[in-house]
Each structure stands twice: as structure tokens, then as C-alpha cells.
Design an enzyme around this catalytic site. Structure first.
Site, PDB file in Angstrom:
ATOM      1  N   ARG A 191      -2.034  -2.009  32.352  1.00  0.00           N
ATOM      2  CA  ARG A 191      -1.460  -2.718  33.500  1.00  0.00           C
ATOM      3  C   ARG A 191      -1.917  -1.996  34.758  1.00  0.00           C
ATOM      4  O   ARG A 191      -1.908  -0.764  34.813  1.00  0.00           O
ATOM      5  CB  ARG A 191       0.061  -2.781  33.433  1.00  0.00           C
ATOM      6  CG  ARG A 191       0.743  -1.441  33.180  1.00  0.00           C
ATOM      7  CD  ARG A 191       2.240  -1.618  33.119  1.00  0.00           C
ATOM      8  NE  ARG A 191       2.921  -0.371  32.816  1.00  0.00           N
ATOM      9  CZ  ARG A 191       4.229  -0.207  32.857  1.00  0.00           C
ATOM     10  NH1 ARG A 191       4.997  -1.228  33.200  1.00  0.00           N
ATOM     11  NH2 ARG A 191       4.786   0.941  32.561  1.00  0.00           N
ATOM     12  N   CYS A 470      12.212  -4.577  32.660  1.00  0.00           N
ATOM     13  CA  CYS A 470      13.299  -4.494  31.678  1.00  0.00           C
ATOM     14  C   CYS A 470      14.631  -4.184  32.347  1.00  0.00           C
ATOM     15  O   CYS A 470      15.567  -4.969  32.302  1.00  0.00           O
ATOM     16  CB  CYS A 470      12.988  -3.409  30.652  1.00  0.00           C
ATOM     17  SG  CYS A 470      11.807  -3.877  29.397  1.00  0.00           S
ATOM     18  N   THR A 471      14.721  -3.000  32.940  1.00  0.00           N
ATOM     19  CA  THR A 471      15.963  -2.585  33.593  1.00  0.00           C
ATOM     20  C   THR A 471      15.696  -1.884  34.915  1.00  0.00           C
ATOM     21  O   THR A 471      16.641  -1.478  35.591  1.00  0.00           O
ATOM     22  CB  THR A 471      16.758  -1.619  32.695  1.00  0.00           C
ATOM     23  OG1 THR A 471      16.007  -0.411  32.510  1.00  0.00           O
ATOM     24  CG2 THR A 471      17.045  -2.232  31.344  1.00  0.00           C
ATOM     25  N   GLU A 472      14.415  -1.735  35.264  1.00  0.00           N
ATOM     26  CA  GLU A 472      14.090  -1.012  36.486  1.00  0.00           C
ATOM     27  C   GLU A 472      14.368  -1.869  37.707  1.00  0.00           C
ATOM     28  O   GLU A 472      14.404  -3.099  37.636  1.00  0.00           O
ATOM     29  CB  GLU A 472      12.647  -0.508  36.494  1.00  0.00           C
ATOM     30  CG  GLU A 472      11.606  -1.547  36.222  1.00  0.00           C
ATOM     31  CD  GLU A 472      11.245  -1.662  34.763  1.00  0.00           C
ATOM     32  OE1 GLU A 472      10.049  -1.610  34.452  1.00  0.00           O
ATOM     33  OE2 GLU A 472      12.151  -1.824  33.921  1.00  0.00           O
ATOM     34  N   ARG A 680      13.775   8.180  32.410  1.00  0.00           N
ATOM     35  CA  ARG A 680      14.266   6.861  32.002  1.00  0.00           C
ATOM     36  C   ARG A 680      14.313   6.755  30.484  1.00  0.00           C
ATOM     37  O   ARG A 680      13.585   7.449  29.783  1.00  0.00           O
ATOM     38  CB  ARG A 680      13.368   5.741  32.523  1.00  0.00           C
ATOM     39  CG  ARG A 680      13.297   5.568  33.989  1.00  0.00           C
ATOM     40  CD  ARG A 680      12.754   4.211  34.377  1.00  0.00           C
ATOM     41  NE  ARG A 680      11.857   3.627  33.373  1.00  0.00           N
ATOM     42  CZ  ARG A 680      11.356   2.401  33.437  1.00  0.00           C
ATOM     43  NH1 ARG A 680      11.661   1.624  34.446  1.00  0.00           N
ATOM     44  NH2 ARG A 680      10.544   1.938  32.511  1.00  0.00           N
TER      45      ARG A 680
END
Length: 833
Positions: A191, A470-472, A680
Site C-alpha cells: 500500500r 479498521c479502528t484507526e 497498536r
């Protein structure tokens, strides 16, 4: 029928499960009022995605012609070449114009990232069992030619060469430099940017005409005698102008196509829709949006263009849609130009059009990270306004209603919860969660906002954060960090203690440090000290790689689109991918893999070998080496040792020590990197491949089984109820430390556990407790284990079954068996306590 079996056993089904059986029986009542959406959906949902080469082809053509120029200018010119030449599409029945690949489900190629894989990966994509892709045979020659051009130019080749030899040894497979060992891993080779959120509000308010005018004014004001202005600022501003022209050109091509289609259309209603679409595409995103429909079309073009620009790890976050779209929605409702049902149809057109894009990752490592056509196009609702008031509005509820009434895994809906959130909003979120498709995931303002403030944000930016991935979370106007992160396998470092610097899979090859024969360790403290040394060594290599990544990326990537939408980039005339943006907050991170697996294993060693002395270290290691064959008694001892997720201080204190070890390393060394690297626990689906390189572990886990995911308990080990899982999370966190970020928490309930109003009230109390504990994230699977087992046996019958995987939901039958097994193994709580 399967439904009869369930009924006879009196098992309560979630609506998601019931939908599977209704579909099998041909019941279609759920489609009423959504005929347009299902027409679009039916055309592609069951089809295999196809590889579209146009973005890669025109990008490569342009890059060949601009060699030697500044990267940001090359990128802008490539974008314009793409927009001028790629095929433009308007899908039948669609209300929004535009897509970035061929019609139907598709994935596009990013040769600047994946060029090294072009020759080897295409056949693999066609032949693999899950998440496969088709390819038009006539495109194969073009793919091979592009692969030849990019073979020595693609980013990962230089990353490998720039990585120090001792770090390279830890990260890369010695037999194949394009694959990782899953001990320490980097994610930048699959990415070009970490998850990001464009500032859509800027586009809606001033349009690209306004952005272009801003760039022209800055260009005119440059000091002609300044070398910096000539060499850096001028090319940046020229690139912004080219980019603005590119997206406007692309929109106008869609306007022309809509007009052409209208001229051929015989249905009067559709003809008018196409004519209206043509007018909208002629106006936005060039100029400010004037109503809700223009705002949606402008936003849609923007997120599509962001995908053309770069690969940001399967996502283009949609930001706080209920905030920036609400003024248009409210004004149109009040003026009678729009109804709630019309708005819903327009939004759901966007959802099904999103679903036709599949993130295509040619890297074997990247593919393993995100199974099941993974996607995180987060839509954030709720939370607080910039002045700290509750931000929920009627559009927030419309998003929830869409998720309840339209069982679909797009978009990835996230709800921000805070102490002042109303019972009504939380209950609506919970009623949607009870549907069983995993939406929305919940994010806690009570933890996120204070942490963002501690990292240098001001209140208005911290209150305005959105989900991105996702959760960031992201603060689009102040954050500037885009370098993808590294992952560290904490279970591998445990193996390196047990095998004196080796791992079970790598055998005699020395990977870590030789910390000594563990059978000679007399005390728990000696063992823990060896674990700290092994883990710190792996983190050191992760940080070393992260520094290489952060410095190297600007030589290979640029993003004029996202830079134009960032006020700090425009002020400084610096591309967002450059290592330093004046005034920005660089919030980077690194991932701990196998958190509960490691905590449980260390607790078993401490308990069984040192405290109770029921096993010797030699007996323990022998049992692990044979994967417990003939050692079931020892495995049961290990399995019954204290487990994280049960509010047990014995193991939770060890988990907290692991967290402190990680945070302390960041605290000590992150400033050397020039960026903040927070700890994280967000694995995506990487806990599956990371588990495949770890043998049996002292918590009773069999060899190669997935590691624990995120901050969740080890699969099936949380036996004291979900509240105990929350308490273990709470008690294992070092709240006084600054260098920490998101923790992903998966929980699974049976539908019976949450049934009815009583179930909703219990869930409400549970979520309030989660909020008060200041835990970052929680998400839920509401499904019967038996349904998952049946789906694994009969995938053709259960192809519409949606499950929550990691930070995203996916169709269960599109996942690998290993990941399916891991989801089945998660504890299915039968009560809320």
C-alpha cells in the site's frame, strides 16, 4: 431445509441468519422499496471480480514519458493522462456516475507498488480458491510488458536494498525477497499510504475550481528569485493545477456520456435521470455542491479519484458523512426537493457502487493481511461537534436505518460513542448490531479524544476525528503521517526464548538473540528478562525498517489530490508523502501481533514451571516440539492455566507488562525516527499468517493455528463472560502512558443472548460500561456457531452470510478455511454479564 432444523431446536436466529434462509426459499419481501438497488446488486454480487488494467496502463505510459521530472509533477501528469483516456462508465440504473474499473466487480493494478509481482501473481489470482480474480486474456501481454518496465523501478525493490542486512534477515524470506517471514513485517510494499481520509468538505464547499484558483494565486505570488520557490513550490503548485484539470476533465467526460445515453434512452424516467446526471457532472466536483445529490456525486468522484491516485490499503475513508452532508440534506428536506426515502436510495446506490471495487493486492504478504475482498471504506456517524456537543442528527439515524433494512457489507459503518451519547442513539446502534452483519463498530470518544489532545491536537480537531480503516482514526486537516506501519510477532519472540534465538519453523537458523538455555533459568524473572531482550530486538528491527520506509516513500510516490485537500500541504507547498510537513502532527504506529496468545503463554510458563513447579522447562518444550502428540495431559495443564479475558489478575498483570514493554520502547526510541510511533493491537487478518509461522505455544494452542486477534482473548479462552473481557482489557492497559493507540476488540454473542428489548437494555448497559472504561473500540458478531459450521460445509447455500472479521465485515464463505476456523473458535457468549 436448514431453517426447519433450526426451528425444531428452538434456536433463535439473527436477522442476518434468517436472511440466508429466506433467500434460499425465494422470499423477496426484503427487496420491496429497493428494486433499483437490487437490480444493480444482482448484476454483480455473485460474479468473480475481473482485473482492470487501464489505470496501470495509462499510468505507466505517462511515467515513461516523464522520467527525470519531479515526482509530484509526474504523478499529476499521469493522473491527467488516465482521466483523458480510461473508459468512463455509467452503470444501468445507477444514480451516481463513475467507477475506476470495468463494469461489474473489479480490481485495478498499481504497478508502482505491484510491478514486481505482475509476472508471477496473475495466474495465482486466477487459480486460488478464495478471493480469486479473472483476467481478460488479451490483457496478459500488456501486464507482462508493464511488469518488465517496473521490475527494477517498483518501490519494494529499493526498499529491500535499503534495508540493513541484519534487519533484512529478520523480515524477508531468504528464498524469496518478495515474501515475508511474518516475524517482523512491513506493510508499505502493498500500500502506498496508510489509511487516509480526504477532506471532502473542502471539495463540497469550494470545488476544484476554487482549489485551482488558490494554487494559481500562490503560483503568481512566488518570489521569482527564490531557489526554493523555483525548485520545490512551483512544481508542487503546477501539479495541483494539473490535478484539478484532470478530475474536472474526467467529470465532464461522464457528463458527455450521460447525455449520449439519454439521447438513446426510450424510458422517459431514466432519460430524465441521465439528463440530470449530465448536468450534475458538468457542475461538480468543479464547483461547490448546491444540493444533496450534487454533494453525493461530488464526494463520489472524489473518493474514486483518490483510488486512481494511490493504493491506501483497501480503503478510501468517507469521513463523517452525517456531518458534512447534513446541511445539504436538511436544506433539501425543508425545501421539498428531497424525501428521506430518496436520500436513502441515493446513499444505497453509493454503497452498491462501492462494492464493485475490490482491493487487489498482488503481494503474497498483502493478500494474507486482508482476506475475503477486505474493505474499510469507513463511514463515521455520531460523536461530537467541533465545540464538544453531541453531533448526532437525523442523517446519523438514516445511515443506521439503511444498515438494518439493507443487509450488505458496504460501507464499513462506525459509530462514535461518548459519555453524552443519548440512549436513543446507542440503542439504535445496538438494534442495528443485533441484525448480525457486524455494523456498526463502536469507537470511544472518551479514550480517543484525550489521547489526540495529548499528542498535540487542539480541541476542534480532536472532536472532529473520523474512522479511517479498521479502528484507526484521522484528523484530516492536521495529521500528516502516511507511511504504512510495521508488525511484530510477539509469539515469535517467545519462541526465541524457548529455542535460544530460533523459532520452531526456522529450525537451527539463528533469527533472534541467543539468550541462553531456558532450562537453566532458575526464576521467572530470568525468563522474563530473556523475553524482554528478544522482543526488544524485534521491535528494534521494526523501527529500523519504519525509518527506511518513511524516508524512501517520497522518492517513489506522490499524491497531488490528497495534498490539495490538506491545508498544511497547500500552505507549505509540500506533497503529503514528504517526511515532514510544517505544523503537522505525525501519528504513526506499529502493531503487536498475538497479544493474548503471548500473555496466556507467559502466564502458563510462570504458573506451571516456576510458581507451582508441576512441569519442568524441558517437559514443556518437548510437548511444544511434538505439537502435544502423546502429551495431552500437559496440553490440558497449559489450557487450564490462567487466561487473559477472564478478569484474572495473574495473567492480566502479565498482559500489562507486555503492553508496558512495547510502550516503553516507543517512548525511548520514537523521537529518533522523527515520527510518533504508537503501540497498536489491530491485526486485520494478519493474525492468521502470523500464526502459520509459530509452532505450538504454552497456552495449549496447536501449531500454526491463528494467533489471538487484536486485544481480544485467545479463541475460546474467555469463559467468564464479556464483562470480564472488558475488565481484562481495562486492567492490562497502561493508561498513564502516551505512546499508545487503538486496540481492536472482537466479541461474539449468540442471537438468543441479545434477543428482544431486554437484550437491547443489557447491551446498552454493557456499552456504557465499555465507554466508562475508556476502551478504544468494540465490535460484535451476533451469530450461532452452528450456522458458521453449516456454512463451512455448504458454502453455496450460505453465500449471503455476513460476519465481522477484523475491522471489516465480509461474506463468510469468501474467507479461507483457516480464518473461518478462527471465527468459529471465538467464544459465543450466551449471556451479557
Amino acid at each position: 431445509m436448514a431453517q426447519a432444523d433450526y426451528t425444531c431446536s428452538c434456536r433463535i436466529l439473527s436477522p442476518n441468519e434468517q436472511h440466508v434462509f429466506d433467500t434460499l426459499e425465494g422470499k423477496t419481501a426484503y427487496r420491496e422499496g429497493r428494486e433499483r438497488i437490487y437490480k444493480i446488486l444482482d448484476r454483480f454480487q455473485s460474479t468473480e471480480p475481473k482485473i482492470d488494467i487501464e489505470r496501470a496502463k495509462y499510468f505507466t505510459e505517462s511515467m515513461k514519458e516523464t522520467e527525470g521530472e519531479m515526482m509530484i509533477l509526474r504523478w499529476a501528469k499521469a493522473l491527467k493522462h488516465i482521466c483523458a483516456n480510461m473508459t468512463v462508465y455509467i452503470d444501468e440504473d445507477a444514480l451516481l456516475a463513475g467507477r475506476v474499473g470495468r463494469q461489474g466487480k473489479n480490481g485495478i493494478l498499481y504497478p508502482e507498488l505491484d510491478g514486481n509481482y505482475f509476472e508471477s501473481a496473475v495466474e495465482l489470482l486466477r487459480s486460488r480458491d478464495e478471493a480469486s480474480y479473472g483476467i481478460d486474456p488479451k490483457d496478459l501481454n500488456d501486464i507482462m510488458e508493464m511488469g518488465t518496465y517496473w521490475r527494477d523501478k517498483a518501490y519494494d525493490s529499493e526498499l529491500f536494498l535499503r534495508t540493513p542486512a541484519e534487519t533484512r534477515k529478520i523480515i524477508y524470506d531468504p528464498q524469496n525477497s518478495l515474501e515475508t517471514r511474518f516475524i517482523v513485517d512491513e506493510s508499505s510494499s502493498h500500500r502506498s499510504a496508510v489509511n487516509w481520509t480526504p477532506d471532502y468538505e473542502r471539495v463540497l464547499k469550494i470545488g476544484f475550481d476554487g482549489i485551482k484558483k488558490e494554487a494559481l494565486e500562490k503560483l503568481e505570488a512566488l518570489n521569482p528569485l527564490s531557489p526554493k520557490a523555483t525548485l520545490e513550490k512551483k512544481p508542487f503548485l503546477e501539479a495541483i493545477i494539473i490535478m484539478c484539470d484532470a478530475i474536472v476533465l474526467w467529470a465532464h467526460r461522464h457528463a458527455d456520456l450521460a447525455k449520449e445515453l439519454a439521447e438513446k434512452e426510450t424510458n422517459a424516467t431514466r432519460k430524465q435521470e441521465l439528463l440530470d446526471m449530465s448536468k450534475r457532472c458538468s457542475w461538480v466536483p468543479e464547483y461547490p455542491a448546491r444540493d444533496f445529490k450534487e454533494a453525493l456525486q461530488s464526494q463520489w468522484f472524489s473518493q474514486l479519484f483518490s483510488r486512481l491516485e494511490q493504493k491506501t490499503g483497501a480503503i478510501v475513508s468517507n469521513g463523517r458523512m452525517d456531518q458534512y452532508l447534513y446541511p445539504y440534506y436538511k436544506a433539501d428536506l425543508e425545501a421539498g426537493r428531497l424525501t428521506e426515502q430518496e436520500a436513502m436510495e441515493w446513499l444505497e446506490c453509493m454503497w452498491v457502487q462501492m462494492a464493485q471495487f475490490c482491493d487487489l493486492c498482488l503481494s503474497p504478504t498483502g493478500s494474507a493481511f486482508q482476506e475475503g475482498y477486505a474493505h474499510w471504506e469507513s463511514v463515521t456517524i455520531g460523536g461530537q461537534t467541533k465545540d464538544g456537543m453531541d453531533a448526532v442528527n437525523e442523517l446519523s439515524y438514516l445511515f443506521l436505518r439503511s444498515k438494518k433494512e439493507f443487509p450488505f457489507n458496504y460501507p464499513d459503518l462506525a459509530a462514535r460513542i461518548h459519555a453524552g451519547s443519548s440512549d436513543r442513539f446507542i440503542k439504535e446502534c445496538l438494534e442495528t448490531i443485533k441484525e448480525g452483519s457486524g455494523f456498526p463498530k463502536l469507537i470511544n470518544d472518551e479514550e480517543v479524544i484525550p489521547l489526540l489532545l495529548s499528542k498535540g491536537a487542539d480541541f476542534k480537531d480532536a472532536y472532529d476525528y473520523c474512522l479511517s480503516g479498521c479502528t484507526e482514526v484521522r484528523m484530516p486537516r492536521i495529521e500528516t503521517f502516511t507511511s504504512p506501519c510495521t508488525y511484530v510477532n510477539f509469539a515469535s519472540s517467545l519462541e526465541m526464548v524457548l529455542y535460544n534465538g530460533r523459532t520452531f519453523v526456522t529450525g537451527d537458523e539463528l533469527i533472534g538473540l541467543e539468550t541462553g538455555d531456558p532450562e537453566q533459568f532458575k526464576t521467572w524473572e530470568e525468563f522474563w528478562d530473556a523475553y524482554v531482550k528478544q522482543t526488544s530486538n524485534l521491535i528494534h528491527h521494526a523501527f529500523t525498517e519504519q525509518m527506511v520506509v518513511h524516508k524512501l516513500r517520497a522518492e517513489h510516490f506522490a499524491c497531488p489530490f490528497n495534498s490539495a485537500l490538506h491545508p498544511l500541504c497547500m500552505d507549505a507547498c509540500i506533497d503529503l508523502h514528504q517526511p515532514v510537513i510544517p505544523g503537522g502532527i505525525d501519528l504513526g504506529f506499529w502493531e503487536v501481533m498475538g497479544y493474548a496468545t503471548t500473555a496466556d503463554s507467559l502466564a502458563a510458563i510462570k504458573k506451571l514451571v516456576y510458581d507451582d513447579q508441576v512441569l519442568t522447562m524441558g517437559e514443556l518444550i518437548d510437548a511444544l516440539k511434538c505439537d502435544f502428540e502423546g502429551k495431552e495431559v500437559i496440553r490440558q495443564l497449559m489450557s487450564n492455566a490462567p487466561k487473559y479475558g477472564n478478569n484474572d489478575p495473574y495473567v492480566d498483570s502479565i498482559a500489562k507488562d507486555i503492553d508496558k514493554l512495547a510502550v516503553d520502547y516507543s517512548k525511548k526510541y520514537t523521537k529518533e525516527t522523527g515520527i510518533e510511533l504508537d503501540v497498536r493491537l489491530v491485526p486485520v487478518t494478519a493474525h492468521v499468517p502470523f500464526g502459520k509461522v509459530v509452532g505450538a505455544t504454552p497456552n495449549g494452542r496447536k501449531a500454526y493455528f491463528p494467533l489471538s486477534d487484536g486485544a481480544s482473548a485467545s479463541q475460546g479462552c474467555d469463559i467468564n463472560g464479556p464483562t470480564s473481557v472488558l475488565l481484562s482489557n481495562f486492567k492490562s492497559k497502561n493508561y498513564g502512558e502516551h505512546y499508545r493507540a487503538s486496540r481492536l476488540l472482537n466479541l461474539k454473542f449468540t442471537p438468543a443472548a441479545v434477543a428482544g428489548e431486554e437484550g437491547t437494555e443489557k447491551l446498552l448497559a454493557f456499552v456504557r460500561a465499555w465507554c466508562n472504561m475508556k476502551l478504544w473500540h468494540v465490535q460484535f458478531n451476533i451469530v450461532n456457531k452452528e450456522t458458521l459450521i453449516e456454512a463451512q460445509k455448504k458454502p453455496a447455500e450460505y453465500k449471503s452470510l455476513i460476519v465481522r472479521v477484523a475491522g471489516y465485515s465480509a461474506y463468510f464463505c469468501e474467507l479461507s478455511k483457516g480464518l473461518q476456523d478462527e471465527i468459529i473458535a471465538r467464544t459465543g457468549n450466551e449471556s451479557i454479564s
